[in-house]
Scaffold this active site. Structure first.
Site, short mmCIF file in Angstrom:
data_model
loop_
_atom_site.label_atom_id
_atom_site.label_comp_id
_atom_site.label_asym_id
_atom_site.label_seq_id
_atom_site.Cartn_x
_atom_site.Cartn_y
_atom_site.Cartn_z
N LYS A 249 -41.02 -64.36 -31.51
CA LYS A 249 -41.19 -64.88 -30.14
C LYS A 249 -41.99 -66.18 -30.16
CE LYS A 249 -40.79 -65.23 -25.81
NZ LYS A 249 -39.51 -65.78 -25.34
N GLU B 49 -28.50 -67.22 -31.16
CA GLU B 49 -29.75 -66.56 -31.60
C GLU B 49 -29.74 -65.05 -31.32
OE1 GLU B 49 -33.52 -67.42 -29.75
OE2 GLU B 49 -32.54 -68.13 -27.94
N LYS C 275 -28.63 -69.75 -26.97
CA LYS C 275 -28.72 -68.35 -26.54
C LYS C 275 -27.72 -67.49 -27.29
CE LYS C 275 -31.95 -68.07 -24.80
NZ LYS C 275 -32.52 -69.34 -25.02
N GLU D 40 -28.39 -75.35 -24.56
CA GLU D 40 -29.17 -74.12 -24.35
C GLU D 40 -28.27 -72.90 -24.38
OE1 GLU D 40 -32.05 -73.15 -24.50
OE2 GLU D 40 -32.14 -71.29 -23.34
N TRP E 37 -52.75 -61.20 -17.01
CA TRP E 37 -51.92 -62.33 -17.42
C TRP E 37 -52.48 -63.49 -16.61
CZ3 TRP E 37 -48.59 -63.41 -21.17
CH2 TRP E 37 -47.87 -64.60 -21.08
N ASN F 195 -53.27 -58.24 -8.95
CA ASN F 195 -52.15 -58.87 -9.66
C ASN F 195 -51.51 -59.82 -8.66
OD1 ASN F 195 -49.90 -59.64 -11.04
ND2 ASN F 195 -48.77 -57.74 -10.64
N GLY F 196 -51.56 -61.12 -8.95
CA GLY F 196 -50.92 -62.09 -8.04
C GLY F 196 -51.68 -63.40 -8.02
N HIS G 39 -14.68 -87.30 -30.18
CA HIS G 39 -15.18 -87.96 -31.41
C HIS G 39 -15.34 -86.97 -32.55
CE1 HIS G 39 -15.86 -91.65 -29.16
NE2 HIS G 39 -16.40 -90.92 -28.21
N CYS H 268 -49.77 -59.13 -13.99
CA CYS H 268 -50.84 -58.36 -14.62
C CYS H 268 -50.47 -56.89 -14.46
CB CYS H 268 -52.16 -58.61 -13.92
SG CYS H 268 -52.60 -60.34 -13.82
N ARG I 112 -47.03 -56.30 -19.35
CA ARG I 112 -47.13 -57.16 -18.17
C ARG I 112 -48.18 -58.24 -18.33
NH1 ARG I 112 -44.83 -55.40 -13.68
NH2 ARG I 112 -46.25 -56.66 -12.45
C1 AGP Z 1 -35.48 -69.82 -27.54
O1 AGP Z 1 -34.73 -68.76 -26.98
C2 AGP Z 1 -36.17 -69.42 -28.82
N1 AGP Z 1 -36.95 -68.25 -28.63
C3 AGP Z 1 -36.94 -70.57 -29.46
O2 AGP Z 1 -36.06 -71.65 -29.64
C4 AGP Z 1 -38.14 -71.08 -28.64
O3 AGP Z 1 -37.69 -71.73 -27.49
C5 AGP Z 1 -38.92 -72.08 -29.52
O4 AGP Z 1 -39.42 -71.40 -30.64
C6 AGP Z 1 -40.09 -72.74 -28.77
O5 AGP Z 1 -41.02 -71.78 -28.38
P1 AGP Z 1 -42.18 -72.21 -27.36
O6 AGP Z 1 -41.50 -72.58 -26.08
O7 AGP Z 1 -43.03 -70.97 -27.24
O8 AGP Z 1 -42.90 -73.36 -27.94
#
Ligand code: AGP
Length: 615
Positions: free
Chosen positions: A610, A495, A492, A488, A75, A101-102, A511, A2, A27
């Site tokens: 996001k 993207e 990273k 993953e 938060w 905050n905590g 394969h 927070c 935050r």
């Molecule tokens: C991951 O780095 C991306 N930002 C994206 O794949 C994300 O994980 C996906 O959109 C799912 O989002 P969420 O966890 O908020 O549901």
């Protein structure tokens, strides 16, 4: 996380506080509040929503005059975001007011005791419990606020950065810290308090940062009284002259939110299991699971639905649940699951994983599963988000806001929660003995320090990034628990650096993907010493014989792979099922540095959002 702001001095407090909260909104931003002492009364206004909503509300409903005040942008960790759970919180007498905050882990037992003594509570927060504990101590011991805070904090377990004042002593404000940040700005006959220096850097760059288990009494016209909470002993303040600008402060001194969030992972993992993992007692406490244990234990299977990085965390969970708890698991892309008319019964448990708690496909998958009678459990990072409200039960990751579009600390805290659930079910099913559970929980408690160690590879990773930043393709390989980590790592990289990257089970290379291997193809191989290590070494030899360029993630001390790979990045040893929490770290750093070197916008990569709230 927070944001807290406080002021006591010769200026009007409100403008300083509201602007300071705007600077701290990164935050936490699900609710906000302010309390100003006008010389006679405390005028308090708070609301669900952002600081802008608070500004509108407070400026229309309360007197804003006053030279003493506190403010908070929340938060949520306890209690969903709404007006009553927002901070600041009054004590029952209305004489004390606090922001925090905590997480106070033992707030429930303290609350029960206070209720017995006649206290009433208006919110679901741990913070309201804390301010009434301070009031109870102040009354019972007949001491001033500072002493009452010191005594009360010796009775709580958890993390806090608090600011509290007493209407009867309007020339002082008391602060204390354990686990959450608290900065004090020191001006001419005025003090500023904040989670970081951004709210006061324009007024003064003389500042000090409270250390853990320290508290301070800030009285106008007096020197700072700095004390150790444990024994009230005197500490001498370390006042420094800050040279940071606002933006640098918001990012905690890091260049980007993504890097800050990568480095926050030790604390985020700790905060996520704090209060839930009681290794010494061999216990795991998770209300959402405890209250629905039969559903989990009697389930035919667990279906995990998620998207993107959260889906990768679900894949890791599949290995964990099946390997440790012997429970059948299926992992589904939520976007596929919702449309393919899946067979779902009331004997299924569905776990939905989502950092934002707003991903449209995941939300739709949850609704479908509920329509067909399944019990749905949510793992979210945003309290009060749509998914957290739609699911039948759940557990929040306590990662704090994740601002960078590329998910990092969400991934490791999701795995932490899912590991705790799997361990709990393994014990309940009798698959795990008490001693085996204790051994596992103790190792899980070691993970934050092992993540810290893995982060020390940053400089080496940056050097490797320089070599591979101009690649046009990249292959990530892993086996077992680290196959999802390969996926993953590839996500990273693609993207945020826009390099095409693919993750594959290492055994699948023969394969098809092996045709891609040549002297231009970087291959990142996760080759930790657990889980078919010898077979991964063979895969590395196959790549080497085709001139592939190999970056290997290995267990520290590995000498075999070091002979074969172009570069090796070491991570500490841990249990096989916990390796994803460590092997993902260098892959996050690698994608960060390569993207930066390619001039990409690391925090806001092109075409991405996001939270994908569209279908
Ligand atoms: C991951 O780095 C991306 N930002 C994206 O794949 C994300 O994980 C996906 O959109 C799912 O989002 P969420 O966890 O908020 O549901």
């Amino acid at each position: 996380m927070c944001g807290i702001v406080g002021y006591i001095g010769h200026r009007d407090a409100y403008p300083i506080i509201i602007k300071g909260l705007q600077r701290l909104e990164y935050r936490g931003y699900d609710s906000a509040g302010v309390a100003i002492y006008d010389g006679k009364n405390i005028n308090l206004s708070k609301t669900k929503g952002k600081v802008e909503d608070l500004k509108k509300k407070s400026e229309s409903e309360i007197s804003l005059a006053g030279k003493l005040g506190i403010g908070h942008t929340r938060w949520a960790t306890h209690g969903v975001p709404n007006d009553v759970n927002s901070h600041p919180h009054y004590s029952n007498s209305g004489e004390l007011v606090i922001i925090h905050n905590g997480i106070i882990e033992n707030y429930d037992s303290i609350k029960k005791e206070l209720i017995k003594r006649g206290y009433v509570f208006h919110s679901d927060t741990d913070t309201e419990v804390l301010v009434n504990l301070i009031e109870e101590v102040k009354k019972k011991e007949d001491v001033k606020l500072g002493k009452a805070v010191q005594i009360a904090l010796n009775q709580v377990v958890g993390a806090y950065a608090i600011t509290v004042f007493d209407i009867n002593k309007p020339d002082e404000i008391v602060v204390a810290k354990l686990g959450s940040p608290l900065a004090i700005g020191i001006g001419e006959n005025e003090f500023f308090i904040a989670s970081d220096a951004s709210p006061f850097i324009e007024f003064t760059n003389n500042a000090m940062y409270l250390e853990d288990e320290q508290m301070a009494i800030l009285r106008l016209g007096k020197e700072i009284k700095l004390r150790k909470i444990k024994d009230d002993s005197v500490v001498y303040p370390n006042i420094q002259e800050l040279q940071l600008n606002i933006e640098e402060i918001e990012k905690g001194g890091y260049d980007h939110f993504m890097l800050k969030e990568i480095y926050e992972q030790p604390r985020a993992i700790l905060d996520t299991y704090r209060g839930r993992l009681l290794a010494s007692q061999g216990l795991i406490k998770m209300a959402g699971v405890d209250d629905n244990l039969e559903k989990f234990l009697n389930a035919n299977r667990i279906i995990i639905v998620a998207c993107g990085t959260s889906w990768h965390a679900g894949l890791v969970a599949e290995y964990i649940f099946e390997d440790l708890a012997r429970i059948p698991v299926e992992v589904e892309y939520a976007s596929e699951f919702r449309y393919r008319n899946p067979v779902i019964t009331d004997k299924d448990v569905v776990i939905a994983i989502s950092q934002s708690g707003e991903t449209a496909d995941t939300l739709a998958a949850i609704k479908l599963a509920k329509e067909k009678g399944a019990f749905v459990f949510g793992v979210c990072n945003v309290v009060g988000s749509s998914i957290s409200r739609e699911t039948d039960a759940g557990a929040y990751t306590h990662a704090g806001p994740e601002i960078g579009v590329a998910s990092t600390k969400a991934f490791t805290t999701q795995i932490t929660i899912l590991t705790l659930i799997a361990l709990k079910l393994a014990k309940e099913k009798g698959v795990f003995s008490t001693s085996k559970l204790h051994e596992f929980l103790t190792e899980l408690e070691n993970i934050p320090s092992k993540v810290e160690k893995a982060l020390q590879s940053n400089k080496l990773v940056e050097k490797i990034a320089e070599v591979y930043k101009d690649s046009t393709n990249c292959l990530y390989l892993g086996r077992g628990y680290n196959f999802p980590v390969a996926l993953e790592g590839a996500l990273k990289l693609k993207e945020i650096s826009y390099i095409h990257a693919e993750g594959y089970p290492a055994a699948e290379m023969k394969h098809g993907p092996i045709a891609l291997i040549d002297e231009h193809m970087p291959v990142i191989v996760i080759a930790t010493n657990k889980g078919h290590y010898d077979k991964v070494v063979s895969n590395i030899q196959e790549i080497k014989s085709r001139k592939g360029r190999i970056i290997a993630i290995v267990t520290e001390g590995d000498t075999t792979v070091k002979e074969l790979a172009d570069y090796v990045i070491e991570v500490p040893e841990t249990f096989e099922s916990l390796t994803p929490l460590l092997t993902t770290i260098p892959l996050q750093l690698l994608s960060y540095h390569i993207a930066l070197m390619r001039g990409c916008n690391v925090d806001q990569p092109r075409n991405l959002a996001k939270s994908v709230t569209v279908e």
